[in-house]
Enzyme design. Structure first.
Site, PDB file in Angstrom:
ATOM      1  N   ARG A  88       0.855  -1.197   0.000  1.00  0.00           N
ATOM      2  CA  ARG A  88       0.000   0.000   0.000  1.00  0.00           C
ATOM      3  C   ARG A  88       0.882   1.236   0.000  1.00  0.00           C
ATOM      4  NH1 ARG A  88      -5.595  -1.270   0.448  1.00  0.00           N
ATOM      5  NH2 ARG A  88      -5.796  -3.249   1.545  1.00  0.00           N
ATOM      6  N   ASN A 104      12.455   0.980   2.764  1.00  0.00           N
ATOM      7  CA  ASN A 104      11.707   0.007   1.963  1.00  0.00           C
ATOM      8  C   ASN A 104      12.678  -0.804   1.120  1.00  0.00           C
ATOM      9  OD1 ASN A 104       9.432  -1.188   0.567  1.00  0.00           O
ATOM     10  ND2 ASN A 104       9.855   0.172  -1.154  1.00  0.00           N
ATOM     11  N   HIS A 106      12.884  -2.673  -2.545  1.00  0.00           N
ATOM     12  CA  HIS A 106      12.205  -2.653  -3.842  1.00  0.00           C
ATOM     13  C   HIS A 106      12.982  -3.545  -4.814  1.00  0.00           C
ATOM     14  CE1 HIS A 106       9.679  -1.105  -7.030  1.00  0.00           C
ATOM     15  NE2 HIS A 106      10.769  -0.943  -7.756  1.00  0.00           N
ATOM     16  N   SER A 133      16.941  -2.829  -4.315  1.00  0.00           N
ATOM     17  CA  SER A 133      17.415  -1.606  -3.668  1.00  0.00           C
ATOM     18  C   SER A 133      16.706  -1.430  -2.339  1.00  0.00           C
ATOM     19  CB  SER A 133      17.089  -0.369  -4.531  1.00  0.00           C
ATOM     20  OG  SER A 133      17.546  -0.520  -5.857  1.00  0.00           O
ATOM     21  N   THR A 138       9.999   8.381   0.935  1.00  0.00           N
ATOM     22  CA  THR A 138       9.524   9.760   0.902  1.00  0.00           C
ATOM     23  C   THR A 138       8.140   9.748   0.254  1.00  0.00           C
ATOM     24  OG1 THR A 138      10.425  10.190  -1.294  1.00  0.00           O
ATOM     25  CG2 THR A 138      11.902  10.600   0.583  1.00  0.00           C
ATOM     26  N   LEU A 141       6.875   7.849  -4.821  1.00  0.00           N
ATOM     27  CA  LEU A 141       6.909   6.383  -4.882  1.00  0.00           C
ATOM     28  C   LEU A 141       8.304   5.878  -5.279  1.00  0.00           C
ATOM     29  CD1 LEU A 141       5.399   3.604  -4.972  1.00  0.00           C
ATOM     30  CD2 LEU A 141       5.051   4.047  -7.416  1.00  0.00           C
ATOM     31  N   ASP A 142       8.885   5.060  -4.404  1.00  0.00           N
ATOM     32  CA  ASP A 142      10.194   4.442  -4.649  1.00  0.00           C
ATOM     33  C   ASP A 142      11.254   5.476  -5.010  1.00  0.00           C
ATOM     34  OD1 ASP A 142       9.006   1.927  -4.190  1.00  0.00           O
ATOM     35  OD2 ASP A 142       8.411   1.755  -6.290  1.00  0.00           O
TER      36      ASP A 142
HETATM   37  C1  GAR Z   1       9.710  -8.514  -2.473  1.00  0.00           C
HETATM   38  O1  GAR Z   1      10.283  -8.941  -3.679  1.00  0.00           O
HETATM   39  C2  GAR Z   1       9.800  -7.012  -2.332  1.00  0.00           C
HETATM   40  O2  GAR Z   1      10.983  -6.478  -2.837  1.00  0.00           O
HETATM   41  C3  GAR Z   1       8.616  -6.563  -3.138  1.00  0.00           C
HETATM   42  O3  GAR Z   1       7.602  -7.495  -2.863  1.00  0.00           O
HETATM   43  C4  GAR Z   1       8.189  -8.741  -2.492  1.00  0.00           C
HETATM   44  C5  GAR Z   1       7.662  -9.111  -1.139  1.00  0.00           C
HETATM   45  O4  GAR Z   1       8.054 -10.392  -0.789  1.00  0.00           O
HETATM   46  N1  GAR Z   1       8.232  -5.244  -2.801  1.00  0.00           N
HETATM   47  C6  GAR Z   1       7.674  -4.397  -3.658  1.00  0.00           C
HETATM   48  O5  GAR Z   1       7.432  -4.673  -4.817  1.00  0.00           O
HETATM   49  C7  GAR Z   1       7.348  -3.040  -3.058  1.00  0.00           C
HETATM   50  N2  GAR Z   1       6.924  -2.161  -4.079  1.00  0.00           N
HETATM   51  P1  GAR Z   1       8.031 -10.862   0.724  1.00  0.00           P
HETATM   52  O6  GAR Z   1       6.617 -10.580   1.248  1.00  0.00           O
HETATM   53  O7  GAR Z   1       8.299 -12.329   0.672  1.00  0.00           O
HETATM   54  O8  GAR Z   1       9.075 -10.096   1.479  1.00  0.00           O
END
Ligand code: GAR
Length: 187
Positions: A88, A104, A106, A133, A138, A141-142
Site C-alpha cells: 500500500r 523500503n 524494492h 534496492s 519519501t 513512490l520508490d
Molecule cells: C519482495 O520482492 C519485495 O521487494 C517486493 O515485494 C516482495 C515481497 O516479498 N516489494 C515491492 O514490490 C514493493 N513495491 P516478501 O513478502 O516475501 O518479502
C-alpha cells in the site's frame, strides 16, 4: 540498547523473516518490536506470531488503517519502520510523521523500474542486470535516497518468475545488512 524496528508486510513476508532471523544474533543492532499488516490473513503475520513476535492486523479503510498502524508502532516503542512487501502507498501525512525513519526494499535497481512488474520490465528492456534496492521512503513512490543495492545478471531464458526468485535471495541478504547500518547511523 537495540533500535526498535516495526516491519510492515502485506503477504508472504519472506523479507520480514530475513530481518527477524538476523535480529536473533546478539550482535544485531536492532530488534523487531512489531510486525504489522494491512491484511489479517497475511501468511507472514502467522509466522511472526508463531515466532513470538508482537503482531498487529490493521482495520480496513486507508485513514483507519494508517491511524491504527501509527498507534500500534508508537505503542510498541518503534523508532524505525521497515517496509517489507507492504503493498500500500503510505499517505503523505504518515510519511511526514515518520520522516527519515521509514525504509523500503524494492525489487529493481532504482531509479530504474519504480512501481510494479519490475522484473518483467527489466527483461523486456533487454537489461543485462537486475537487482534490488533499499531506500528511504519519501512522498515520491520508490523515490527516496538509495541506501544499498545488490545486482545480478539477467540470464538467457530468464522469466519474471525465475529472475524474481534469484533477486529475492539477494533481498534477504541485503535488507538485514542495510537496516543494521541504517539504525546504527540514526541520530
Ligand atoms: C519482495 O520482492 C519485495 O521487494 C517486493 O515485494 C516482495 C515481497 O516479498 N516489494 C515491492 O514490490 C514493493 N513495491 P516478501 O513478502 O516475501 O518479502
Amino acid at each position: 540498547m537495540k533500535a526498535r524496528v516495526g516491519v510492515l508486510i502485506s503477504g508472504r513476508g519472506s523479507n520480514m523473516m530475513a530481518l527477524a532471523q538476523a535480529a536473533r544474533d546478539p550482535a544485531c543492532p536492532y530488534a523487531i518490536a512489531l510486525v504489522a499488516s494491512d491484511k489479517a490473513d497475511a501468511p507472514g503475520l502467522g509466522w511472526a506470531h508463531e515466532q513470538g513476535l508482537a503482531t498487529f492486523a490493521a482495520p480496513p479503510g486507508k485513514a483507519a488503517r494508517e491511524a491504527a498502524i501509527d498507534a500500534a508502532l508508537r505503542g510498541a516503542g518503534v523508532g524505525t519502520i521497515a517496509l517489507a512487501g507492504y503493498m500500500r502507498l503510505l499517505s503523505d501525512d504518515f510519511v511526514a510523521r515518520w520522516r527519515g525513519k521509514i525504509i523500503n526494499i524494492h525489487p529493481s535497481l532504482l531509479p530504474l523500474y519504480k512501481g510494479l512488474d519490475t522484473h518483467a520490465r527489466a527483461i523486456a528492456a533487454g537489461d543485462a542486470e537486475a537487482g534490488c534496492s533499499v531506500h528511504v521512503v519519501t512522498e515520491e513512490l520508490d523515490g527516496g535516497a538509495v541506501l544499498g543495492q545488490a545486482r545480478l545478471p539477467i540470464l538467457p531464458g530468464d522469466t519474471p518468475e525465475t529472475l524474481a526468485e534469484r533477486v529475492l535471495a539477494q533481498e534477504h541478504l541485503l535488507y538485514p545488512q542495510v537496516l543494521a547500518e541504517f539504525v546504527e547511523h540514526e541520530p
